[in-house]
Design a protein around this motif. Structure first.
Motif, PDB file in Angstrom:
ATOM      1  N   ALA A  69       0.832  -1.208   0.000  1.00 58.28           N
ATOM      2  CA  ALA A  69       0.000   0.000   0.000  1.00 58.28           C
ATOM      3  C   ALA A  69       0.862   1.251   0.000  1.00 58.28           C
ATOM      4  N   GLY A  70       1.998   1.190   0.709  1.00 64.25           N
ATOM      5  CA  GLY A  70       2.901   2.336   0.773  1.00 64.25           C
ATOM      6  C   GLY A  70       3.555   2.666  -0.547  1.00 64.25           C
ATOM      7  N   GLN A  71       3.450   1.771  -1.527  1.00 67.82           N
ATOM      8  CA  GLN A  71       4.029   2.006  -2.850  1.00 67.82           C
ATOM      9  C   GLN A  71       2.985   2.477  -3.860  1.00 67.82           C
ATOM     10  N   CYS A  72       1.771   2.720  -3.402  1.00 68.44           N
ATOM     11  CA  CYS A  72       0.742   3.236  -4.300  1.00 68.44           C
ATOM     12  C   CYS A  72       0.970   4.719  -4.588  1.00 68.44           C
ATOM     13  N   ILE A 110       7.560   4.457   2.379  1.00 67.65           N
ATOM     14  CA  ILE A 110       6.502   4.989   1.532  1.00 67.65           C
ATOM     15  C   ILE A 110       7.124   5.561   0.263  1.00 67.65           C
ATOM     16  N   ARG A 111       6.488   5.312  -0.834  1.00 69.61           N
ATOM     17  CA  ARG A 111       6.958   5.817  -2.124  1.00 69.61           C
ATOM     18  C   ARG A 111       7.235   7.318  -2.040  1.00 69.61           C
ATOM     19  N   ALA A 112       8.371   7.740  -2.551  1.00 73.39           N
ATOM     20  CA  ALA A 112       8.837   9.125  -2.363  1.00 73.39           C
ATOM     21  C   ALA A 112       7.914  10.161  -2.984  1.00 73.39           C
ATOM     22  N   LEU A 133       5.177  12.149  10.542  1.00 81.17           N
ATOM     23  CA  LEU A 133       5.461  10.723  10.641  1.00 81.17           C
ATOM     24  C   LEU A 133       5.887  10.106   9.311  1.00 81.17           C
ATOM     25  N   SER A 134       5.316  10.595   8.214  1.00 83.77           N
ATOM     26  CA  SER A 134       5.582   9.990   6.911  1.00 83.77           C
ATOM     27  C   SER A 134       6.927  10.389   6.331  1.00 83.77           C
ATOM     28  N   GLY A 135       7.396  11.594   6.676  1.00 86.49           N
ATOM     29  CA  GLY A 135       8.631  12.094   6.091  1.00 86.49           C
ATOM     30  C   GLY A 135       8.439  12.650   4.691  1.00 86.49           C
ATOM     31  N   LEU A 136       7.195  12.684   4.210  1.00 86.50           N
ATOM     32  CA  LEU A 136       6.921  13.231   2.882  1.00 86.50           C
ATOM     33  C   LEU A 136       6.967  14.761   2.923  1.00 86.50           C
TER      34      LEU A 136
END
Length: 304
Positions: A69-72, A110-112, A133-136
């Motif tokens: 899911a984190g790569q969506c 998670i996908r950048a 939390l995500s770092g995005l």
């Protein structure tokens, strides 16, 4: 060619299912993945929604892992604890903080270039936490915010002035909650400022309209226990806007640098998430209301 077309929905409850249902009929996603701590609910939703595949080209399935899911392209968070009777808001935030932290950790890395859309409440606080939390980058993390409140406002005003709601441009800004405010000075119908219409003062009681918009969710909850169609439709529209890089302006929960807080302001949305945040013409009183809303949110957001 659509490049942002795989969507993960975290939370297979009524809101997540309503969102998935709306997306399937838009036919803009190649695939929708469900993630939930209850696999039986995920399987049930997938089986039920798959029956709509006859009128949709969208594939829907359970994510194999949270990391998948984190790569969506787009990750939509609808999961979260509900407020218990008599529970202080701070306790609810703490419980949902733990839920959010566990979910984001489980999806790493998670996908950048992913866009993270928060729908869970309290959405402004959780959007602020998700960004950390995500770092995005901040532009890739946004919340549904007051989009639904603003939609309710446009519908309400359209009925009052006998005009299609799509011809009404009006925003609810600030917190999606107790301190939200209506930007009356910026509201227009057909390009004309609402407050300058000859019959505005006769037709509109600002306080009553504000109460009606803010209280609609509680009316629905009192009558049927939960709200999900409206927020599901709004979340689906936000995903649609991102997938097709529509660059439409919606009031969503974003980090507003000049206020140093995450709350709802009109923002242009596309592939990268938030592309630009716009200032709104406000009266002095409205500016004070917006700052008060920002101060109330900052007091909690600064704890994290």
């Amino acid at each position: 060619m659509v490049t942002h077309s795989r969507v993960a929905i975290v939370g297979a409850g009524a809101v997540g299912a309503s969102l998935a249902y709306g997306l399937m009929f838009k036919n803009i996603c190649t695939e929708i993945l469900f993630v939930d701590v209850h696999p039986d609910i995920v399987n049930a939703q997938v089986l039920d929604l798959a029956d709509a595949a006859s009128v949709s080209h969208t594939r829907i399935r359970a994510a194999v892992t949270a990391q998948e899911a984190g790569q969506c392209d787009i990750i939509v968070m609808t999961a979260g604890a509900k407020q218990r009777p008599g529970e202080p808001r701070t306790k609810l935030i703490e419980r949902n903080y733990r839920v959010l932290k566990n979910v984001i950790q489980s999806m790493q890395p998670i996908r950048a270039d992913a866009v993270l859309l928060m729908v869970s409440n309290p959405v402004d606080i959780l959007t602020h936490l998700a960004r950390k939390l995500s770092g995005l980058p901040p532009r890739q993390v946004l919340g549904s915010g007051t989009y639904l409140d603003s939609t309710r406002l446009c519908v309400h005003l359209g009925e009052m002035f006998d005009v299609n709601p799509q011809s009404v441009h009006a925003y609810v800004l600030g917190e999606h909650g107790d301190s939200q405010m209506i930007a009356w000075e910026a509201a227009t119908i057909g390009g004309q400022r609402l407050t300058t219409l000859p019959d505005f003062d006769k037709k509109v009681d600002k306080a009553k309209v504000g109460q009606a918009i803010a209280g609609k969710a509680m009316d629905i909850i009192r009558l049927k226990g939960a709200t999900f169609y409206g927020i599901g439709a709004c979340a689906a529209d936000l995903v649609h806007t991102i997938v097709l890089n529509k660059k439409v302006v919606h009031p969503v929960s974003v980090y507003v640098e000049k206020l140093g807080v995450t709350l709802s302001m009109p923002a242009k949305i596309g592939w990268e998430g938030v592309q630009e945040v716009y200032d709104v013409h406000l009266s002095k009183e409205e500016e004070e209301q917006l700052r008060a809303s920002a101060d109330a949110l900052r007091e909690i957001q600064d704890l994290y």
